[in-house]
Design a protein around this motif. Structure first.
Motif, PDB file in Angstrom:
ATOM      1  N   ALA A 198       0.553  -1.235  -0.709  1.00 49.37           N
ATOM      2  CA  ALA A 198       0.182   0.209  -0.543  1.00 49.37           C
ATOM      3  C   ALA A 198       0.920   1.349  -0.199  1.00 49.37           C
ATOM      4  N   ASP A 199       0.785   1.996  -0.946  1.00 49.29           N
ATOM      5  CA  ASP A 199       1.599   3.445  -0.702  1.00 49.29           C
ATOM      6  C   ASP A 199       0.650   4.132  -1.282  1.00 49.29           C
ATOM      7  N   HIS A 200       0.720   5.306  -0.587  1.00 52.05           N
ATOM      8  CA  HIS A 200      -0.554   6.173  -0.272  1.00 52.05           C
ATOM      9  C   HIS A 200      -1.937   5.882  -0.545  1.00 52.05           C
ATOM     10  N   ARG A 251       3.781  -4.306   3.059  1.00 50.37           N
ATOM     11  CA  ARG A 251       4.901  -2.809   3.161  1.00 50.37           C
ATOM     12  C   ARG A 251       3.680  -2.172   2.289  1.00 50.37           C
ATOM     13  N   ALA A 252       4.180  -0.559   3.948  1.00 57.02           N
ATOM     14  CA  ALA A 252       3.126   0.098   4.065  1.00 57.02           C
ATOM     15  C   ALA A 252       3.580   1.447   3.520  1.00 57.02           C
ATOM     16  N   ARG A 253       3.590   2.751   2.427  1.00 56.12           N
ATOM     17  CA  ARG A 253       4.104   4.281   2.993  1.00 56.12           C
ATOM     18  C   ARG A 253       2.963   5.122   3.384  1.00 56.12           C
ATOM     19  N   ARG A 254       2.635   5.607   4.242  1.00 56.69           N
ATOM     20  CA  ARG A 254       1.592   6.749   4.094  1.00 56.69           C
ATOM     21  C   ARG A 254       0.081   5.806   3.964  1.00 56.69           C
ATOM     22  N   ALA A 255       0.098   5.228   4.409  1.00 57.21           N
ATOM     23  CA  ALA A 255      -1.512   4.379   3.864  1.00 57.21           C
ATOM     24  C   ALA A 255      -1.508   3.239   5.286  1.00 57.21           C
ATOM     25  N   LEU A 306       6.563  -7.065   8.570  1.00 54.65           N
ATOM     26  CA  LEU A 306       5.913  -5.373   8.093  1.00 54.65           C
ATOM     27  C   LEU A 306       7.292  -4.529   7.435  1.00 54.65           C
ATOM     28  N   GLU A 307       7.218  -3.752   7.334  1.00 53.29           N
ATOM     29  CA  GLU A 307       7.754  -2.546   6.770  1.00 53.29           C
ATOM     30  C   GLU A 307       7.183  -1.257   6.028  1.00 53.29           C
ATOM     31  N   LEU A 308       6.722  -0.493   7.769  1.00 61.05           N
ATOM     32  CA  LEU A 308       5.564   0.279   7.202  1.00 61.05           C
ATOM     33  C   LEU A 308       6.188   1.994   7.873  1.00 61.05           C
ATOM     34  N   ALA A 309       5.743   2.500   6.965  1.00 64.22           N
ATOM     35  CA  ALA A 309       7.065   4.073   6.963  1.00 64.22           C
ATOM     36  C   ALA A 309       5.108   5.451   7.024  1.00 64.22           C
ATOM     37  N   SER A 310       5.362   5.446   8.011  1.00 67.39           N
ATOM     38  CA  SER A 310       4.465   6.406   8.375  1.00 67.39           C
ATOM     39  C   SER A 310       2.531   6.012   7.926  1.00 67.39           C
ATOM     40  N   ALA A 311       2.167   4.747   8.123  1.00 68.11           N
ATOM     41  CA  ALA A 311       1.414   4.023   8.142  1.00 68.11           C
ATOM     42  C   ALA A 311       0.954   3.258   9.354  1.00 68.11           C
ATOM     43  N   ALA A 312      -0.562   3.174   9.114  1.00 66.24           N
ATOM     44  CA  ALA A 312      -1.379   1.569  10.468  1.00 66.24           C
ATOM     45  C   ALA A 312      -1.603   0.927   9.548  1.00 66.24           C
ATOM     46  N   LEU A 313      -1.440  -0.226  10.854  1.00 64.21           N
ATOM     47  CA  LEU A 313      -1.525  -1.785  10.089  1.00 64.21           C
ATOM     48  C   LEU A 313      -2.780  -2.270  11.422  1.00 64.21           C
TER      49      LEU A 313
END
Length: 156
Positions: free
Chosen positions: A15-17, A35-39, A60-67
């Motif tokens: 997920a990306d944005h 994998r999620a970035r700003r998502a 997981l690889e989360l960047a500014s994301a919520a899971l």
């Protein structure tokens, strides 16, 4: 951010944005690569089709994301292999005490992991487009919806 080697047989979610929701009976996998970035990502792991005999793993690889993970009540979550940088944490208001285990590993940068069980998980699933579509399908078929409670059996 560190890059991990994705698991070969893992269910891959990217997920990306955007917002990605997988609710109800969407998989039988026991390994997840997220994998999620700003998502925002919502994964429903309450399906009886998912085997909890062995630990279920999520890389997981989360960047500014919520899971958000919707879990059965008895699942215990192991988050020791998560590396946080910046702000981030695992929110678990009702820790599980059963033998079933979910192992979280990977990197979280300015992100958050929310674990929801019981009625809160059910309400989270009900506040979605997928639930509305499931209600319409169930009404047309004369059946019961399953997105809100994947353990519910459909009448024959």
């Amino acid at each position: 951010m560190t890059t991990a080697i994705p698991l070969a047989s893992a269910e891959r979610i990217h997920a990306d944005h955007t917002t990605v929701k997988h609710l109800g009976h969407w998989t039988e996998a026991t390994e997840f690569d997220v994998r999620a970035r700003r998502a925002t990502v919502v994964l429903d792991l309450r399906s009886p089709r998912i085997s909890w005999d062995e630990p279920v793993t999520a890389d997981l690889e989360l960047a500014s994301a919520a899971l958000t993970l919707l879990l059965p009540d008895a699942v215990t979550v192991d988050s020791w292999d998560l590396a946080f940088s910046g702000r981030g944490r695992v929110k678990d208001a009702q820790p599980g005490t059963g033998r079933a285990r979910l192992r979280l590993a990977g990197a979280v940068t300015d992100g958050e992991i929310r674990l929801r069980r019981g009625g809160v998980a059910q309400l989270t699933a009900m506040c979605s487009r997928a639930y509305l579509d499931d209600l319409r399908r169930a009404h047309g078929d004369g059946a019961l919806p399953t997105v809100d409670d994947p353990t519910r059996r459909r009448p024959r």
